[in-house]
Design a protein around this motif. Structure first.
Motif, mmCIF file in Angstrom:
data_model
loop_
_atom_site.group_PDB
_atom_site.id
_atom_site.type_symbol
_atom_site.label_atom_id
_atom_site.label_comp_id
_atom_site.label_asym_id
_atom_site.label_seq_id
_atom_site.Cartn_x
_atom_site.Cartn_y
_atom_site.Cartn_z
ATOM 1 N N LEU A 16 -18.323 -57.860 -51.430
ATOM 2 C CA LEU A 16 -19.348 -56.937 -50.942
ATOM 3 C C LEU A 16 -19.158 -56.585 -49.472
ATOM 4 O O LEU A 16 -19.147 -55.414 -49.094
ATOM 5 N N GLU A 38 -25.852 -46.693 -48.003
ATOM 6 C CA GLU A 38 -25.364 -47.424 -49.165
ATOM 7 C C GLU A 38 -25.519 -48.934 -48.963
ATOM 8 O O GLU A 38 -25.926 -49.643 -49.887
ATOM 9 N N TYR A 39 -25.225 -49.412 -47.774
ATOM 10 C CA TYR A 39 -25.362 -50.846 -47.524
ATOM 11 C C TYR A 39 -26.823 -51.267 -47.643
ATOM 12 O O TYR A 39 -27.140 -52.310 -48.236
ATOM 13 N N GLN A 74 -27.879 -51.776 -51.128
ATOM 14 C CA GLN A 74 -27.307 -52.940 -51.796
ATOM 15 C C GLN A 74 -28.179 -54.187 -51.630
ATOM 16 O O GLN A 74 -28.114 -55.106 -52.450
ATOM 17 N N TYR A 120 -15.759 -48.942 -48.762
ATOM 18 C CA TYR A 120 -17.075 -49.485 -49.094
ATOM 19 C C TYR A 120 -17.569 -49.036 -50.466
ATOM 20 O O TYR A 120 -18.386 -49.724 -51.092
ATOM 21 N N GLN A 125 -18.631 -63.382 -53.328
ATOM 22 C CA GLN A 125 -19.529 -62.236 -53.135
ATOM 23 C C GLN A 125 -19.465 -61.726 -51.702
ATOM 24 O O GLN A 125 -19.509 -60.509 -51.467
ATOM 25 N N THR A 183 -18.503 -54.579 -54.479
ATOM 26 C CA THR A 183 -19.193 -55.043 -55.686
ATOM 27 C C THR A 183 -19.988 -56.308 -55.397
ATOM 28 O O THR A 183 -19.632 -57.099 -54.522
ATOM 29 N N ARG A 184 -21.047 -56.496 -56.174
ATOM 30 C CA ARG A 184 -21.802 -57.748 -56.161
ATOM 31 C C ARG A 184 -21.325 -58.547 -57.371
ATOM 32 O O ARG A 184 -21.297 -58.024 -58.486
ATOM 33 N N ASP A 226 -28.717 -63.990 -55.939
ATOM 34 C CA ASP A 226 -29.887 -63.157 -55.660
ATOM 35 C C ASP A 226 -31.144 -63.767 -56.271
ATOM 36 O O ASP A 226 -32.228 -63.718 -55.680
#
Length: 223
Positions: free
Chosen positions: A54, A78-79, A82, A196, A50, A200-201, A207
Motif C-alpha cells: 500500500l 486516493e490515499y 484508502q 500509486y 501491507q 493494494t491492501r 483493519d
C-alpha cells in the motif's frame, strides 16, 4: 553522510508521535487475534506486506510526480480514500502535521510550510505518508532510502508496541527486528517502483483489529 542524517530523522527518540499508536496490535492481543509468538510473527509479516503493497507505491508516485499540482491532488484524494478506519485516518493526519513541523525545524531552507499551505488551500488532508515523502524529497534524500526507512519505521514501531505491551522482552524484540530485515529486499523489489494506482491492501484482518480498538476498556495506545 546524507543517509546518516536520514537515520537521525527516523530515530524513535524524535517526537514524531508514532509512540502513541500500535496500529491494531493492542486490540489484536486484547481480543485474542494474536496469542502466541508464531501468531505474532505471522501478524508482523502481514503488517509489513501491507505496508509495502500500500505505502511504497504511494511513496514512489509522491516522490516522482510534479509537486503541488493536479496529479498530486489526485494522489492525495486516493490515499485519503484508502484509509477507511477512523482511528487510523486520524492518526495519519496527526502524524503528517507533526512530521512536517519537525522537518521544518531541521530544514528551514526547504520551504516546507508551502506544502502545508497548499494542502490547506486545496481542502486536502495531509497524511503522514505524503508528508513524509514530500518533506524528505525537498530535504534532498533519495527515493530508495525513503522507502527502506519507511519499512524500518513500520517494523520498529510494531515491535516497540509489542514490548511496551509486555508481549515481548527487549532482547527478543530486537532479535525479531534483525530477522525481519531479511524480507525488506524482496518487498522493496516487488513494490518499490509501482505507481500509486497499483497499490493494494492485502491484510484486511489488520483493519478489523483497528476497529476493535475502540472497544478496549483500558488501553495504552490510541489505535
Amino acid at each position: 553522510m546524507q543517509f546518516v542524517r536520514l537515520l537521525h530523522l527516523v530515530d524513535s527518540a524524535l517526537p514524531t508521535g508514532s509512540f502513541a499508536y500500535s496500529y491494531g496490535l493492542e486490540s489484536s492481543f486484547t481480543f485474542g487475534l494474536v496469542k502466541t509468538p508464531a501468531d505474532f510473527r505471522q501478524q508482523l509479516y502481514a503488517y509489513l506486506q501491507q505496508a509495502a503493497s500500500l505505502e511504497l507505491p504511494f511513496i514512489h508516485s509522491c516522490f516522482t510526480l510534479p509537486e503541488l499540482g493536479q496529479d498530486l491532488r489526485q494522489l492525495a484524494e486516493e490515499y485519503d480514500a484508502q484509509l477507511l478506519v477512523p482511528a487510523l485516518h486520524r492518526a495519519s493526519i496527526t502524524q503528517g502535521k507533526t512530521w512536517l513541523k519537525l522537518l521544518t525545524s531541521f530544514y528551514p531552507a526547504a520551504q516546507l510550510p508551502e506544502i502545508s499551505a497548499w494542502f490547506t488551500a486545496q481542502g486536502l488532508p495531509l497524511h503522514f505518508t505524503v508528508s513524509f515523502t514530500l518533506a524528505l524529497k525537498r530535504a534532498g534524500f533519495a527515493l530508495p532510502d525513503l522507502q527502506a526507512v519507511y519499512l524500518h519505521m513500520a517494523l520498529r514501531d510494531q515491535l516497540s508496541a509489542a514490548i511496551r505491551l509486555g508481549f515481548l522482552g527487549p532482547l527478543e524484540g530486537h532479535r525479531l527486528q534483525h530477522d525481519f530485515y531479511a524480507v525488506f529486499e524482496h518487498l522493496l523489489a516487488e513494490h518499490g517502483s509501482k505507481h500509486y494506482q497499483e497499490a493494494t491492501r492485502s491484510a484486511f484482518l489488520l483493519d478489523t483489529a483497528q476497529l476493535l480498538h475502540e472497544d478496549i476498556y483500558s488501553k495504552l495506545f490510541q489505535n
